[in-house]
Write a protein that holds these residues in place. Structure first.
Motif, PDB file in Angstrom:
ATOM      1  N   ALA A 126       3.167   8.598   0.248  1.00  0.00           N
ATOM      2  CA  ALA A 126       2.055   7.608   0.038  1.00  0.00           C
ATOM      3  C   ALA A 126       1.211   8.888   1.487  1.00  0.00           C
ATOM      4  N   SER A 127       1.980   8.827   2.893  1.00  0.00           N
ATOM      5  CA  SER A 127       1.706   9.427   3.678  1.00  0.00           C
ATOM      6  C   SER A 127       0.334  10.629   3.268  1.00  0.00           C
ATOM      7  N   GLU A 183      -6.680  10.880   0.685  1.00  0.00           N
ATOM      8  CA  GLU A 183      -8.842  10.051   0.572  1.00  0.00           C
ATOM      9  C   GLU A 183      -9.055  10.178   2.203  1.00  0.00           C
ATOM     10  N   ALA A 184      -8.495   9.909   3.003  1.00  0.00           N
ATOM     11  CA  ALA A 184      -9.198   9.782   4.539  1.00  0.00           C
ATOM     12  C   ALA A 184      -9.672  10.973   5.462  1.00  0.00           C
ATOM     13  N   LYS A 235      -7.317   1.967   5.796  1.00  0.00           N
ATOM     14  CA  LYS A 235      -5.837   2.054   5.375  1.00  0.00           C
ATOM     15  C   LYS A 235      -4.818   2.580   6.180  1.00  0.00           C
ATOM     16  N   LEU A 236      -4.861   3.563   6.447  1.00  0.00           N
ATOM     17  CA  LEU A 236      -3.752   4.387   7.123  1.00  0.00           C
ATOM     18  C   LEU A 236      -2.498   3.298   8.741  1.00  0.00           C
ATOM     19  N   SER A 286      -0.763  11.233   0.103  1.00  0.00           N
ATOM     20  CA  SER A 286      -1.539  10.374  -0.817  1.00  0.00           C
ATOM     21  C   SER A 286      -2.793   9.529   0.012  1.00  0.00           C
ATOM     22  N   LEU A 287      -2.791   8.897   1.191  1.00  0.00           N
ATOM     23  CA  LEU A 287      -3.382   8.561   2.123  1.00  0.00           C
ATOM     24  C   LEU A 287      -4.082   9.296   2.565  1.00  0.00           C
ATOM     25  N   HIS A 317       1.100   3.611  -3.148  1.00  0.00           N
ATOM     26  CA  HIS A 317       0.585   5.282  -3.592  1.00  0.00           C
ATOM     27  C   HIS A 317       2.253   6.267  -2.815  1.00  0.00           C
ATOM     28  N   LEU A 347       0.517  -1.577   0.126  1.00  0.00           N
ATOM     29  CA  LEU A 347       0.126  -0.194   0.187  1.00  0.00           C
ATOM     30  C   LEU A 347       0.744   1.147   0.008  1.00  0.00           C
TER      31      LEU A 347
END
Ligand code: ZN
Length: 148
Positions: free
Chosen positions: A67-68, A74-75, A107-108, A70-71, A13, A9
């Protein structure tokens, strides 16, 4: 296996960040730096009545910081800022202590392992601190142009 899933993941990301780009000038924005690693990113967001209507980021850095971010986008999209402030706190807690907060992190949760690498904690939290600063309209919002 769960760890592999988490790693995938982060790699995914990190390589293909979601919500990468700019929003219009009406957006809140803020620049965050992590000089220890060279990560730099700007968070843009549209907020209406406390709700984050849209959020994007741009910048460059290591896979964990990208990635952090990006996620994170989304969060938090579609959520009220009070909910988001709490999530920032829980995320910070998770990556500094390695303990899962008493809630579903979705996902976090992939970032829980970062706690084992203190030098990477700032990479993981950069987007979150920057988001909070953007929401609060803190000063010093402009990222200086990097080398590319
Ligand atoms: Zn980094």
């Amino acid at each position: 296996m769960l760890q592999e899933l988490y790693q995938d993941l982060i790699v995914d990301h990190g390589k293909q960040p979601r919500n990468f780009g700019k929003l219009s000038e009406l957006a809140h924005y803020h620049c965050g730096h992590n000089p220890l690693c060279g990560d730099q990113l700007t968070i843009y967001l549209h907020e209406e009545a406390g709700i984050i209507k849209d959020v994007k980021f741009e910048g460059k850095g290591c896979a964990i910081s990208m990635a952090s971010a990006s996620l994170m986008t989304e969060a938090v999209k579609g959520h009220h800022q009070e909910t988001v402030y709490l999530l920032v706190e829980h995320f910070h807690q998770m990556v500094t202590t390695g303990n899962m907060p008493d809630r579903d992190m979705g996902k976090l949760a992939a970032f829980v392992g970062v706690s084992a690498y203190p030098s990477r904690v700032k990479c993981a939290t950069l987007a979150w601190h920057t988001l909070k600063a953007a929401l609060k309209n803190e000063s010093d919002p402009v990222c200086t142009e990097g080398e590319g």
